[in-house]
Scaffold this active site. Sequence first.
Site, PDB file in Angstrom:
ATOM      1  N   GLY A 117       0.818  -1.207   0.000  1.00 57.26           N
ATOM      2  CA  GLY A 117       0.000   0.000   0.000  1.00 57.26           C
ATOM      3  C   GLY A 117       0.848   1.251   0.000  1.00 57.26           C
ATOM      4  N   SER A 142      -4.717  12.943   5.423  1.00 49.43           N
ATOM      5  CA  SER A 142      -5.030  11.933   6.425  1.00 49.43           C
ATOM      6  C   SER A 142      -6.396  11.322   6.138  1.00 49.43           C
ATOM      7  CB  SER A 142      -5.027  12.550   7.828  1.00 49.43           C
ATOM      8  OG  SER A 142      -5.710  11.721   8.743  1.00 49.43           O
ATOM      9  N   SER A 170       2.322   9.471   3.984  1.00 48.15           N
ATOM     10  CA  SER A 170       3.030   8.763   2.921  1.00 48.15           C
ATOM     11  C   SER A 170       3.143   9.585   1.642  1.00 48.15           C
ATOM     12  CB  SER A 170       2.343   7.422   2.637  1.00 48.15           C
ATOM     13  OG  SER A 170       0.980   7.602   2.305  1.00 48.15           O
ATOM     14  N   TRP A 190       1.816   3.258   2.401  1.00 48.76           N
ATOM     15  CA  TRP A 190       2.831   3.357   3.446  1.00 48.76           C
ATOM     16  C   TRP A 190       3.983   2.390   3.183  1.00 48.76           C
ATOM     17  CZ3 TRP A 190       5.641   6.084   6.018  1.00 48.76           C
ATOM     18  CH2 TRP A 190       6.076   5.903   7.340  1.00 48.76           C
ATOM     19  N   GLY A 191       3.667   1.159   2.826  1.00 47.07           N
ATOM     20  CA  GLY A 191       4.721   0.211   2.504  1.00 47.07           C
ATOM     21  C   GLY A 191       5.562   0.676   1.328  1.00 47.07           C
ATOM     22  N   LYS A 210      -4.110   8.512  17.974  1.00 45.58           N
ATOM     23  CA  LYS A 210      -4.332   9.811  17.325  1.00 45.58           C
ATOM     24  C   LYS A 210      -5.269   9.693  16.131  1.00 45.58           C
ATOM     25  CE  LYS A 210      -1.607   8.738  13.768  1.00 45.58           C
ATOM     26  NZ  LYS A 210      -2.041   8.553  12.375  1.00 45.58           N
TER      27      LYS A 210
END
Length: 317
Positions: free
Chosen positions: A14, A230, A116, A16-17, A167
């Site tokens: 994804g 976000s 990311s 982030w990866g 968060k």
Amino acid sequence: MSSPPKVLAILGAGAWGSALAGLARYKGHQVRIWSPSLGNSIEEVVADVDLVLSAVSMPGVSPTSTQIQSIKLKENIPIVTATKGLDTETTFTPSQIWSSRCSDHPIVVLSGPNLSKEIEQELPATTVVASEDINAAKIVQQVFSSKRFRVYTSSDPVGTELGGTLKNVMAIAAGVCDGLHLGMNAKAGLLTRALPEIIRIGTHLGGQTETFFGLSGLGDMLTTCSSDLSRNYRVGYGLAQGKTLEQVLSDLGSTAEGVNTTNVLIEIARREQINVPISGQVYRLLNNQISPQEAVEALMERDLKPEFSEKTIPPKL
């Protein structure tokens, strides 16, 4: 002094990866990526690697760690978890799941104010790598640190992980605040009260207070609660605009971990009798028990009291 090039296995393809893979390649490391969507063999991807990093979504942590458990990795190599969430069945964090399955490897938590999309744009960022094995944390620090990505170490994996996880709930609340156009006074009040709520939960579950004032706590919260990059912020914003949760998630087209985290968090809060007023209203909103406007009114109408006098009582939901 930088570390010699290593071979990394990144689990999860994804956003982030992929961003973390880019950072590792920027440092000259060899990166192999595994994902169920790629159809490749996880056994071949992790064979003889020097480090495994998991960036799978929360539902994928348990099955992925089970697969890795059955594979003979190189002895004592670090397993890094970069997932933020809570497991629906066990209420465990990702690192707790990894520790239970791969106890013969040091587990390192990577968490911080890391959007990311900005990392892919090569904008500067900071993060924290935390482990009870500080040498393992330092290895991961050397792997990812560069002139555009500064990595700090910590010996508090619990607090580091919970800061990044909790968060996301507050980001939904912040999105509601902005979606209703309540102004900066209201948002400042929300975020200022959100931090002690995170600290109250996090320290009860074993984190260290100072960790939540750092990059993986306050830093991550400020980033996630202030940017339409976000996904969790966009969930709150969309709900405030009158969309259903199903519509918002469909529009996102990707995972917003804060939704599941909120539901699991309330289960923990009830069990442990932790006072979570903001998270409680987010829970009610996500479960169609209250409107965005009613959630704000409920928070504004709480009992008058001194600013620093929170008691630990069961949340009334």
